[in-house]
Design an enzyme around this catalytic site. Structure first.
Site, short mmCIF file in Angstrom:
data_model
loop_
_atom_site.label_atom_id
_atom_site.label_comp_id
_atom_site.label_asym_id
_atom_site.label_seq_id
_atom_site.Cartn_x
_atom_site.Cartn_y
_atom_site.Cartn_z
N GLU A 141 0.80 -1.21 0.00
CA GLU A 141 0.00 0.00 0.00
C GLU A 141 0.84 1.27 0.00
O GLU A 141 0.56 2.22 -0.71
CB GLU A 141 -0.91 -0.01 1.24
CG GLU A 141 -1.65 1.29 1.43
CD GLU A 141 -3.11 1.07 1.69
OE1 GLU A 141 -3.42 0.10 2.39
OE2 GLU A 141 -3.93 1.85 1.17
N ASP A 142 1.90 1.30 0.81
CA ASP A 142 2.61 2.56 1.04
C ASP A 142 3.97 2.70 0.36
O ASP A 142 4.62 3.73 0.49
CB ASP A 142 2.82 2.78 2.56
CG ASP A 142 1.49 2.91 3.28
OD1 ASP A 142 0.50 3.26 2.59
OD2 ASP A 142 1.44 2.68 4.49
#
Ligand code: MN
Length: 724
Positions: free
Chosen positions: A90-91
């Site tokens: 996700e990051d």
């Protein structure tokens, strides 16, 4: 603190965390597996480099903390690695593929599962919808791999522990969500330790003042209580020891949030809660538990009706224990829970205990089987549920289980959630019984099917061979099993109706061509099926009944020599058709349009709504022109002269805005043998009020009669029938 010192401090924290993780892991994993986890840590720290938590520490501290929580539950190596890497996809730019190559497909799938949980569709609008969609996703993920949810729960726990300096409004929102979704899931999975932590943190975030005051009161009372607790503990230990049993006794401090809830719900004063002492007794075997219970009941007088045997009848989340309340030495009530060490581990870690004590007896596998069964039910339900909100509604019953025990006429005990009805019970006994139930007796008395069950009732289901589930039941049932069984049955039933309507429609078309379905040769049918690529004749009829295929097209194709010919229809073809007769009671494949509410006696028209069947409109329906563009092939229909039933229709009524006007209106309507189904006030000023009233009528004559009566009322200014 200077920036350098700050950095140093954070670096030390990071080192401490990974050290702690490794120590915990060494308690149950081998060195090669620990090395893999360290490799995941190094990769993760690298990927998150330059990212920081709000508190200022390196981002990697968060996933490592999550991994520690799971290591304390003895999660397997892949699960730990996934926890360390859970925010990487996700990051950071790292892809799922890279994780699969570098670690394993298993780890990559787990991280991907966690990532998908946090992504919410932009389509979902309201907070409730978002939440519902969130939960739905969680359960889908859980069905694939439970570890995804365990990582998510640990993730949420750490986020709650580090809410820090967030604005109070945001804190409250996250805490609310934790109480609404995450804590109940932890509870349902039997993980009481994590659940209590989540509840305490949420309570603190939502009501910081109440939390502080309550906490202080608990601490203060602790000192006063200590002597009493030690005293009682000693007495219990001595007495059990005298009988030669091995056990551990411990005073139990109550969870702050459960104290708060008790104060709210039962409206009891704090002092009354502290007046209650609670103990746990841990035994080696189940037999020892019951024997200890006997000893306790001999030592202190039990309060009648307060004994609960969750060993013989475990809670839905697998919880097992004996509960009793006795009158203690100072005349104060004492709550006592008696369980084996094994049961206690299950109560603390729940589903996670599956990894914890894999090699133990078959208890954990039984627990796992129960959890899996529940998940299977949920997946089934989510397949049949109309939308996420409906899904979450159903789920709530399962997440907040409060069971009721009822008996079959033979004396078997059936466990059912509180709020469940007779229909739920029937399905709990057997799907066939649910599908065929018509009425029931509770303790010999005939009762309606929607009756809610209470503890100790003896329920006898009365079935009939002709009976079948009713769509209305969906409003009463609460259990997953009943709901999905009814839906499955209705779907099947709709299919049967569609086939029979399809047959009628096709036959009607053939009659225009002076033919009959029975006289069509099998070989022609088979050839057509092949051309249309439809497996069976029933499938074709169903398609016709549902409006996916035009009956006159099929009829033509059946009667043509060259059935491959491409047929185009013009209006002339349509004018030759005899109308289809509508009775209004055909069921689910013929619907009366809700815009114009056609009733028997009206001129009507209809069109095929692909997948849904035939929709009938009033011939003056205002929506007609719109619909006509979409459906160039209208179907000619006529009311059957013996159409009977109560048909809804809509009136627009202008009345004087005075007290009792609506009541007079309603009385007049019901005098005429009609029911009001809905009333909507469209507009009103001091003098006049305009209402839309939906009422049921037998036919046009009945409606005309009602309208005449209403017009005679002095309060009524104007009446018109709404046609779209
Ligand atoms: Mn996270």
């Amino acid at each position: 603190m200077s920036i350098v010192a700050d950095n140093l401090h954070h670096k030390r924290l990071q080192d401490e965390l990974i050290e702690r993780l490794c120590v915990t892991l060494s308690g149950y994993l081998d060195q090669a597996q620990i090395d893999d986890c360290v490799r995941a840590y190094e990769f993760g720290a690298d990927a998150h480099i330059g990212q920081f938590r709000k508190s200022g520490e390196a981002y990697i501290c968060h996933p490592v903390s999550v991994a520690i929580t799971l290591a304390e539950m003895r999660m397997d190596a892949s699960g730990i690695m996934a926890a360390i890497l859970h925010d990487v996809i996700e990051d950071t730019p790292v892809s799922k593929k890279e994780l699969a190559n570098r670690f394993s497909l298993e780890v990559a799938e787990l991280v991907d599962g966690v990532t998908k949980l946090s992504k919410i569709d932009a389509k979902t609008q309201t907070q409730a919808e978002k939440q519902a969609e969130n939960v739905r996703k969680m359960f889908l993920a859980m069905g694939k791999d439970l570890r995804v949810i365990l990582v998510k729960l640990a993730d949420r726990l750490h986020n709650m522990q580090t809410l820090g300096v967030m604005p109070p409004e945001k804190k409250r929102r996250i805490a609310r969500e934790t109480l609404d979704i995450y804590a109940p899931i932890a509870n349902r999975l039997g993980m009481s330790k994590i659940r209590h932590k989540l509840e305490t943190l949420s309570f603190e975030a939502m009501y910081p003042m109440r939390y502080a005051v309550l906490m202080q009161a608990i601490k203060k009372s602790h000192g006063n209580r200590k002597k009493v607790i030690d005293n009682i503990e000693g007495m219990i230990k001595t007495r059990i020891g005298q009988s030669g049993l091995e056990c551990v006794v411990s005073g139990r401090e109550k969870n702050i949030y459960s104290i708060y809830k008790k104060m709210l719900v039962k409206k009891v004063h704090l002092a009354a809660i502290f007046d209650l002492y609670a103990f746990r007794i841990f035994c080696e075997t189940v037999d020892d538990c019951y024997r200890s219970l006997g000893i306790i009941h001999n030592l202190y007088k039990p309060i009648p009706g307060r004994f609960k045997d969750y060993i013989a009848l475990p809670k839905a989340n697998g919880y097992q224990s004996l509960h009793t309340i006795v009158i203690g030495p100072y005349g104060k009530p004492i709550e006592i829970q008696i369980r084996t060490h094994e049961m206690h581990r299950m109560a603390e870690s729940g589903i996670a205990a599956h990894w914890l004590y894999k090699s133990d007896d078959d208890k954990s596998s039984k627990f796992q089987a129960r959890a899996n069964e529940w998940l299977k039910d949920l997946l089934e339900m989510q397949k049949t549920a109309g939308d996420s909100l409906e899904f979450i509604d159903n789920l709530k019953v399962d997440l907040f289980p409060q069971e009721v025990f009822v008996f079959t006429p033979k004396g078997d005990i059936i466990k059912i959630p509180r709020g469940a009805t007779i229909i739920d019970f029937a399905y709990a006994v057997h799907t066939d019984i649910g599908n065929a139930c018509v009425s029931a007796r509770i303790d010999q008395q005939l009762v309606p099917l929607q009756t809610k069950l209470e503890n100790g009732m003896t329920v006898e289901i009365i079935t009939a061979p002709w009976a079948r589930p009713n769509a209305v039941w969906l409003n009463y049932v609460t259990t997953v099993k009943a709901r999905s069984s009814i839906r499955t049955h209705l779907k099947h039933f709709k299919q049967q109706e569609a086939i029979s309507l399809g047959r009628r429609l096709l036959d009607k078309e053939l009659q225009i061509l002076h033919l009959h379905l029975d006289t069509i040769e099998e070989v022609q049918i088979q050839t057509l099926l092949k051309v249309l690529a439809v497996p069976t004749f029933n499938d074709l009829l169903e398609d016709i009944g549902l409006g996916n295929k035009m009956p006159f097209l099929i009829a033509k194709r059946l009667t043509q020599d060259d059935i491959n010919a491409n047929i185009k229809l013009d209006d002339q073809d349509k004018s030759q058709q005899a109308p289809l007769i509508i009775k209004g009671t055909e069921g689910m494949v013929i619907t009366l349009a809700k815009c114009c509410h056609p009733i028997p006696g009206d001129s009507i028209i209809a069109y095929f709504n692909p997948g849904k069947g035939i929709v009938v409109h009033h011939h003056e329906c205002r929506n007609r022109s719109v619909v006509r563009k979409k459906h160039p092939n209208w179907l000619d229909v006529e009311w059957s002269p013996d159409a009977a039933g109560d048909f809804p229709t809509e009136l627009r009524i202008e009345i004087l805005n005075q007290r009792g006007a609506l009541a007079t209106l309603a009385a007049t309507i019901s005098d005429q043998g009609s029911n009001i189904e809905n009333v909507t006030v469209v507009e009103q000023d001091e003098r006049v009020c305009v209402d839309l009233i939906t009422l049921t009528v037998k036919d046009r004559v009945h409606l005309a009669q009602i309208m005449r009566r209403l017009k005679d009322l002095p309060i009524v200014l104007k009446i018109t029938r709404v046609k779209g």
